[in-house]
Design a protein around this motif. Structure first.
Motif, mmCIF file in Angstrom:
data_model
loop_
_atom_site.group_PDB
_atom_site.id
_atom_site.type_symbol
_atom_site.label_atom_id
_atom_site.label_comp_id
_atom_site.label_asym_id
_atom_site.label_seq_id
_atom_site.Cartn_x
_atom_site.Cartn_y
_atom_site.Cartn_z
ATOM 1 N N UNK A 151 0.795 -1.223 0.000
ATOM 2 C CA UNK A 151 0.000 0.000 0.000
ATOM 3 C C UNK A 151 0.831 1.278 0.000
ATOM 4 N N UNK A 152 2.141 1.147 -0.126
ATOM 5 C CA UNK A 152 2.962 2.364 -0.093
ATOM 6 C C UNK A 152 2.658 3.210 -1.334
ATOM 7 N N UNK A 153 2.664 4.517 -1.152
ATOM 8 C CA UNK A 153 2.340 5.403 -2.270
ATOM 9 C C UNK A 153 3.614 5.880 -2.950
ATOM 10 N N UNK A 154 3.442 6.287 -4.190
ATOM 11 C CA UNK A 154 4.571 6.823 -4.957
ATOM 12 C C UNK A 154 5.169 8.022 -4.222
ATOM 13 N N UNK A 155 4.299 8.875 -3.712
ATOM 14 C CA UNK A 155 4.782 10.069 -3.027
ATOM 15 C C UNK A 155 5.665 9.734 -1.837
ATOM 16 N N UNK A 156 5.253 8.720 -1.075
ATOM 17 C CA UNK A 156 6.055 8.338 0.089
ATOM 18 C C UNK A 156 7.420 7.840 -0.335
ATOM 19 N N UNK A 157 7.459 7.084 -1.426
ATOM 20 C CA UNK A 157 8.753 6.606 -1.917
ATOM 21 C C UNK A 157 9.635 7.793 -2.300
ATOM 22 N N UNK A 158 9.038 8.795 -2.937
ATOM 23 C CA UNK A 158 9.824 9.989 -3.286
ATOM 24 C C UNK A 158 10.356 10.674 -2.031
ATOM 25 N N UNK A 159 9.512 10.778 -1.009
ATOM 26 C CA UNK A 159 9.949 11.416 0.231
ATOM 27 C C UNK A 159 11.108 10.639 0.834
ATOM 28 N N UNK A 160 10.971 9.321 0.893
ATOM 29 C CA UNK A 160 12.016 8.485 1.487
ATOM 30 C C UNK A 160 13.303 8.593 0.663
ATOM 31 N N UNK A 161 13.175 8.514 -0.655
ATOM 32 C CA UNK A 161 14.370 8.608 -1.499
ATOM 33 C C UNK A 161 15.080 9.949 -1.300
ATOM 34 N N UNK A 162 14.318 11.024 -1.251
ATOM 35 C CA UNK A 162 14.922 12.343 -1.060
ATOM 36 C C UNK A 162 15.622 12.431 0.279
ATOM 37 N N UNK A 163 14.951 11.930 1.306
ATOM 38 C CA UNK A 163 15.519 12.005 2.643
ATOM 39 C C UNK A 163 16.790 11.176 2.747
ATOM 40 N N UNK A 164 16.754 9.966 2.191
ATOM 41 C CA UNK A 164 17.941 9.105 2.263
ATOM 42 C C UNK A 164 19.087 9.691 1.442
#
Lengths: 155, 155
Positions: free
Chosen positions: A60-73
């Motif tokens: 159920x993870x959203x595309x937006x959350x993945x973008x947030x995580x990628x940016x943060x990492x």
DNA sequence: ACACAATTATGAGTAATTCATAATAAGGTG
DNA sequence: CACCTTATTATGAATTACTCATAATTGTGT
């Protein structure tokens, strides 16, 4: 329990990621671990690839959350973002060294290329108009072995 | 006739552009000449800058047409496209040599940097995994003189 | 177990660019 | 020089890759 890969290896990797996250003042979440695992297993993956891989585990993870995580990492230095023309941003976990990339102008495949000198900036430009250089990113462009073979076969 | 710049110079430049266009099998149009003039006068300009400059002469040109012209001129080798992180694509008319770019990570300004060796590819990577390298694009990142001075003054 | 900030989810919005199709204009031909 | 063909440009819509604001949730120290 159909997996042939021992869970212990994965658990060990996740423990290292967790330690690394805490070391950067970040909380350890399933989303971050899953994204790190995904990028570790598919270097140079684009955001969409990461979404697909992560959803195997967190459907159920959203595309937006993945973008947030990628940016943060990326900001915290656990991931490195690679920008290649004609392609969305790509990510890799190999962050310790300043290596470069070679992209095939025919098929788009990307390979790691070790730094010419070994430290960053690995190149000393001649006249930088007063700028203090911190990093030199090199993008090699050429034809990969497969595409060269395919092109010769077409002659 | 308020211009202090002689029209003859511009006419001469346009004649050279026209010749170059024909040499690449392209027709000579006012749109192409205006785009080439705009990029010549504002190196590293982004598409929007080019639209603004071109509209001084062709007020009704559309953004899409400028994109089409920029793409076509890039493909035919009259312009070079530069891709810098955190910025839309930029264009320049300096295409004959393989030079590189330095971008200030603080203000984003871009400077030309001569090729370290002088010919392309100017760097010989160690292991390219079978890829035949044709070009090496280097992007230097650092702090420009102005931003360094400003940062020191803030201390 | 609690509290509270960090993180993620949700829904919408944006920038930069591309696409399909129609209108127009460059440049060779008769 | 007028005409014809095809390249080029205009028009309007669509797409890709992200970003943002705000609400809901979840780590983590106590």
């Amino acid at each position: 329990m159909s997996s042939t890969v021992p869970d212990t290896e994965r658990a060990a990797r996740e423990a290292r990621w967790a330690e690394s996250l805490r070391g950067h003042g970040r909380r350890v979440t399933r989303q971050r671990l899953a994204v790190l695992e995904a990028v570790e297993h598919a270097p140079h993956a684009v955001a969409e690839d990461v979404v697909d891989a992560v959803r195997a585990e967190l459907p159920d993870i959203t595309v937006q959350s993945v973008y947030v995580v990628l940016s943060d990492l990326t900001e915290s230095g656990l991931l490195r973002r690679i920008e290649v023309p004609q392609s969305p941003a790509r990510y890799e976990t190999r962050v310790a060294d300043n290596h470069h990339h070679a992209v095939c102008s025919s098929c788009g495949r990307i390979e790691d290329v070790d730094c010419a000198v070994g430290h960053a900036p690995c190149l000393t430009p001649s006249d930088t108009h007063g700028m203090t250089i911190q990093v030199a990113d090199v993008l090699y462009q050429g034809i990969c072995a497969d595409c060269r073979t395919a092109a010769q076969a077409a002659d």
